[in-house]
Every structure is written in structure tokens, then in C-alpha cells.
Write a protein that holds these residues in place. Structure first.
Motif, PDB file in Angstrom:
ATOM      1  N   ILE A   6      -7.057 -11.460  -3.353  1.00  0.00           N
ATOM      2  CA  ILE A   6      -5.683 -11.899  -3.568  1.00  0.00           C
ATOM      3  C   ILE A   6      -4.721 -10.857  -3.011  1.00  0.00           C
ATOM      4  O   ILE A   6      -4.770  -9.687  -3.419  1.00  0.00           O
ATOM      5  CB  ILE A   6      -5.403 -12.117  -5.066  1.00  0.00           C
ATOM      6  N   VAL A  11       2.429  -5.352  -7.953  1.00  0.00           N
ATOM      7  CA  VAL A  11       2.028  -5.882  -9.262  1.00  0.00           C
ATOM      8  C   VAL A  11       3.019  -5.391 -10.324  1.00  0.00           C
ATOM      9  O   VAL A  11       2.654  -5.084 -11.456  1.00  0.00           O
ATOM     10  CB  VAL A  11       0.577  -5.497  -9.626  1.00  0.00           C
ATOM     11  N   THR A  20       0.660 -14.961 -10.684  1.00  0.00           N
ATOM     12  CA  THR A  20      -0.546 -14.694  -9.900  1.00  0.00           C
ATOM     13  C   THR A  20      -1.566 -13.932 -10.731  1.00  0.00           C
ATOM     14  O   THR A  20      -2.772 -14.221 -10.677  1.00  0.00           O
ATOM     15  CB  THR A  20      -0.196 -13.897  -8.628  1.00  0.00           C
ATOM     16  N   ILE A  21      -1.102 -12.975 -11.512  1.00  0.00           N
ATOM     17  CA  ILE A  21      -2.008 -12.219 -12.390  1.00  0.00           C
ATOM     18  C   ILE A  21      -2.579 -13.134 -13.472  1.00  0.00           C
ATOM     19  O   ILE A  21      -3.773 -13.045 -13.803  1.00  0.00           O
ATOM     20  CB  ILE A  21      -1.270 -11.007 -12.994  1.00  0.00           C
ATOM     21  N   ALA A  24      -5.320 -15.076 -11.840  1.00  0.00           N
ATOM     22  CA  ALA A  24      -6.492 -14.225 -11.623  1.00  0.00           C
ATOM     23  C   ALA A  24      -7.237 -13.971 -12.924  1.00  0.00           C
ATOM     24  O   ALA A  24      -8.475 -14.049 -12.977  1.00  0.00           O
ATOM     25  CB  ALA A  24      -6.055 -12.910 -10.976  1.00  0.00           C
ATOM     26  N   ILE A  35      -7.540  -7.768  -6.316  1.00  0.00           N
ATOM     27  CA  ILE A  35      -6.126  -7.876  -5.984  1.00  0.00           C
ATOM     28  C   ILE A  35      -5.778  -6.746  -5.027  1.00  0.00           C
ATOM     29  O   ILE A  35      -6.001  -5.568  -5.335  1.00  0.00           O
ATOM     30  CB  ILE A  35      -5.241  -7.796  -7.239  1.00  0.00           C
ATOM     31  N   SER A  37      -2.712  -5.016  -3.497  1.00  0.00           N
ATOM     32  CA  SER A  37      -1.267  -4.867  -3.623  1.00  0.00           C
ATOM     33  C   SER A  37      -0.796  -3.856  -2.583  1.00  0.00           C
ATOM     34  O   SER A  37      -1.324  -2.746  -2.516  1.00  0.00           O
ATOM     35  CB  SER A  37      -0.909  -4.373  -5.027  1.00  0.00           C
ATOM     36  N   VAL A  55      -8.139  -3.685  -8.641  1.00  0.00           N
ATOM     37  CA  VAL A  55      -6.816  -3.620  -8.018  1.00  0.00           C
ATOM     38  C   VAL A  55      -6.816  -2.500  -6.987  1.00  0.00           C
ATOM     39  O   VAL A  55      -7.161  -1.357  -7.299  1.00  0.00           O
ATOM     40  CB  VAL A  55      -5.706  -3.368  -9.064  1.00  0.00           C
TER      41      VAL A  55
END
Length: 374
Positions: A6, A11, A20-21, A24, A35, A37, A55
């Protein structure tokens, strides 16, 4: 287990980021999720992320737009020039690093929430991988349509949130192999309590920029307090129009009526909703605002300007709140006081708003994502 990669700008705080979180998190038990970012705005994400989700940050810091503007305003032109070059460098780095992550070809599904990333996934994503982007923009112009048709031509799916966007994008892509799917936002948690609806207070939240049109909201409150001088507005947020909003508050002498909190986390948003009686929205444009679902979940009716998308699909006029046509400030003020003074109607609206929120439970929306990613 399939892997989903993603791509997000950051974030930190924001409706798109939170949604979106939430998506997920709901899929964390069914997929291996990473993720990516670009910016790292804070040491920790603004919203809780399932510990199973990895992340990865590509840039240790945030954008420098604020520094550039401040330098220019203070006539520090050399500083502004330096910040301008830095901005160009960050933009170049963003494209380069995101492209590199896509070319790793280390996931089964590539997913984005921004046009710039959807374009890169379309261009550089492998043909044998599922390539998906979710559209949160609302720009119904020929220029935007032509750009999207060009940039997204190699995607498999475009996910839209509203019925209006579904109709619009199906028309745009009718001669394309790209498929359009509508999946609503997830409401991943519900408060233990609901508002008592006897607070004589209203609430609104969001970034202080022109699209949210909080200046109109202040004008509405100025009218409301003429009949209801003890009313409080909790305005949750911050942004580039803060000074403009503060000036208007001072002009109308509303310093005792409007409480600006700055950006606050989810717990605080819920706290302010629970001590309010309704949620107000004056946005010029919205897609499918998550904050309205959050308001519903605390038992708050919503009063919103009627715009092409978003509130129109979420607010049942005369049942869970009111839709105000033609951005009519006087009518919005009248509707606010109507509900505040009619407690029976207010509580009936609140009860129906709470029931409406249950349609967006995580388990119901999660299955739509699983069906898409099969």
C-alpha cells in the motif's frame, strides 16, 4: 498468503490516511500487508496500525511548503529560493523512490490512494500483478478526465467510494479494460457511549483550507448565537486558513462561542463529539467523508451543505440530519436551532444516525475488499 503493498503519502492525520489504515487493519489477518509511506511526519503513525502490518518510510521528514511560504512572506528571497529547490528535490526523490519500490515486484497486489502513485503503479507495475488505486478526488472536468484516462490505462481496478463517482468513472472508462468498483469507507470502531444530546454544542473537524469553507461555518454560528447565545462550537483542526478564521471570530466577537482545538487524535475527536449535539459540514467538495460516519456512531445528527457527492449520499434529509441547498447560511443556522430547541426531534434524528452507522462495520466492508483482491 498474498502480499499487498500500500502506497501512502504519509501516515499522519487525515481522512484518507485513517480510512486506508482502517482498510489495512481489517485485512491484516488475511494478507501480508506492507504500508510504504513517503513522508515520516511523526515518530509514530497518527492512527493505530495492526502489529502484523509492516510500515516503511522512504523519506525521514515532511514537505517544506510551510517554510517556503513563510520565507516568501518575510521577503527572505534567498531562503525562499533554497526552499524552492529543496521542494523540487523532494518531489524528484518521491517519484524515484516510489518507482523503485514498485519495480521490486515483491508483492501480489499494488494499491494506492493518490493519483501520483496510481500513475506510477499503472506505468511500472508488472502485468501479472493486481494493480489497484482508490480515488478520493472529486474533479469532474475534461482536463482531469483525460489525464486520468491516460495515467490509469494499465490499472486493473479503480475503487471509488460514492455512487456519484461510480457513475462518473464508469462513463469515463467505458471503452477501457479498467474496471470500476465501489467500496464504501470502513467504520472500524464504535464508541461505548453516545452523546446525551443535551449539551447545547456543535462540532466540526478538518484541515483549515478553502475546500472545507470553515469561514462559512463561522458565519453560520454568528447567526445561531443571536438566538442561542450560550451555544458552543468545537472546531477541531488547523491549517493555512487558521488566521483568516480567527479574524472572522474576532470580527463577530465569537471568542467565547468557538473553541479551536488544533489537530487532535481519534480519542479526542470522539470526546468532543460525545459532548456535542450535532455535526456540521460546510465543505465545498467531499468524496465520502469518514467524519460523518464517526459522528453518526456517537449518535450525532449531521447538518451539511448539499454538495454533489459525500453528504448527499450519507445524510437522509429530515431523518438523520438536514441537507442545506445552495449553501444557504441562513437556512443552516435555522436548522441548527430547530434541532437544538426540539429535543424530541433531535433525539429521534440521533437514534436514526446511530443505526445508519452500523451499515459500515468493518466485517461488512472487509468482505468487499477480499472479493476484489481474489
Amino acid at each position: 498468503m498474498k502480499k499487498i503493498k500500500i502506497f501512502m503519502l504519509h501516515v499522519g492525520f487525515g481522512g484518507i490516511e485513517k480510512q486506508t489504515i482502517s482498510m489495512a487493519n481489517s485485512l491484516a489477518d488475511s494478507y501480508d500487508i506492507e504500508i510504504v509511506s513517503f513522508y515520516k511526519l511523526f515518530e509514530q503513525p497518527a492512527y493505530k496500525i495492526n502489529e502484523k502490518i509492516k510500515v516503511k518510510y522512504l523519506y525521514d521528514g515532511g514537505p517544506n511548503k510551510k517554510e517556503f511560504i513563510e520565507s516568501f512572506k518575510k521577503l527572505k528571497f534567498l531562503k525562499a529560493l533554497a526552499e524552492g529547490f529543496k521542494s523540487i528535490k523532494i518531489l524528484s526523490l518521491k517519484n524515484k523512490l516510489v518507482k523503485k519500490e514498485i519495480l521490486k515486484n515483491d508483492a501480489d497486489i499494488y494499491f494506492s490512494t493518490r493519483e501520483e502513485y496510481g500513475k506510477l503503479i499503472s506505468k511500472y507495475g508488472s502485468k501479472n500483478k493486481l494493480k489497484v488505486t482508490q480515488e478520493h478526488n472529486f474533479i469532474d472536468t475534461n482536463k482531469y478526465r483525460n489525464r486520468i484516462l491516460r495515467e490509469y490505462k494499465n490499472l486493473d481496478y479503480i475503487v471509488v467510494i460514492s455512487k456519484y463517482h461510480e457513475k462518473m468513472y464508469n462513463e469515463w472508462f467505458k471503452n477501457s479494460d479498467v474496471k470500476i468498483v465501489r467500496i464504501e469507507n470502513i467504520l472500524d470502531s464504535f464508541p461505548k457511549n453516545q452523546s446525551t444530546l443535551d449539551n447545547n454544542a456543535v462540532v466540526a473537524a478538518g484541515r483549515f483550507n478553502w475546500i472545507k469553507d470553515f469561514t462559512s461555518l463561522i458565519k453560520v454560528i454568528n447567526l445561531v448565537v443571536k438566538d442561542n447565545p450560550k451555544l458552543k462550537l468545537y472546531l477541531l483542526g488547523d491549517g493555512e486558513e487558521k488566521e483568516k478564521i480567527l479574524n472572522l471570530i474576532r470580527e463577530y466577537d465569537l471568542q467565547n462561542s468557538v473553541i479551536i482545538t488544533g489537530f487532535v487524535g481519534s480519542d479526542k475527536v470522539e470526546e468532543y463529539m460525545l459532548k456535542s449535539d450535532m455535526y456540521l459540514m460546510t465543505s465545498i467538495s467531499e468524496c465520502f467523508p469518514m467524519v460523518l460516519l464517526e459522528a453518526y456512531s456517537t449518535g450525532l445528527p449531521v447538518i451539511s451543505f448539499d454538495i454533489l457527492s459525500g453528504p448527499r449520499e450519507m445524510v437522509k434529509d429530515g431523518e438523520t440530519g438536514f441537507l442545506i441547498p445552495n449553501r444557504d447560511i441562513d437556512l443552516m443556522a435555522k436548522r441548527i436551532n430547530e434541532l437544538l430547541y426540539d429535543k424530541e426531534k433531535l433525539k429521534l434524528f440521533g437514534k436514526k444516525a446511530l443505526a445508519e452507522s452500523y451499515k459500515y462495520k468493518a466485517d461488512l466492508i472487509k468482505q468487499k475488499w477480499i472479493n476484489l483482491f481474489k
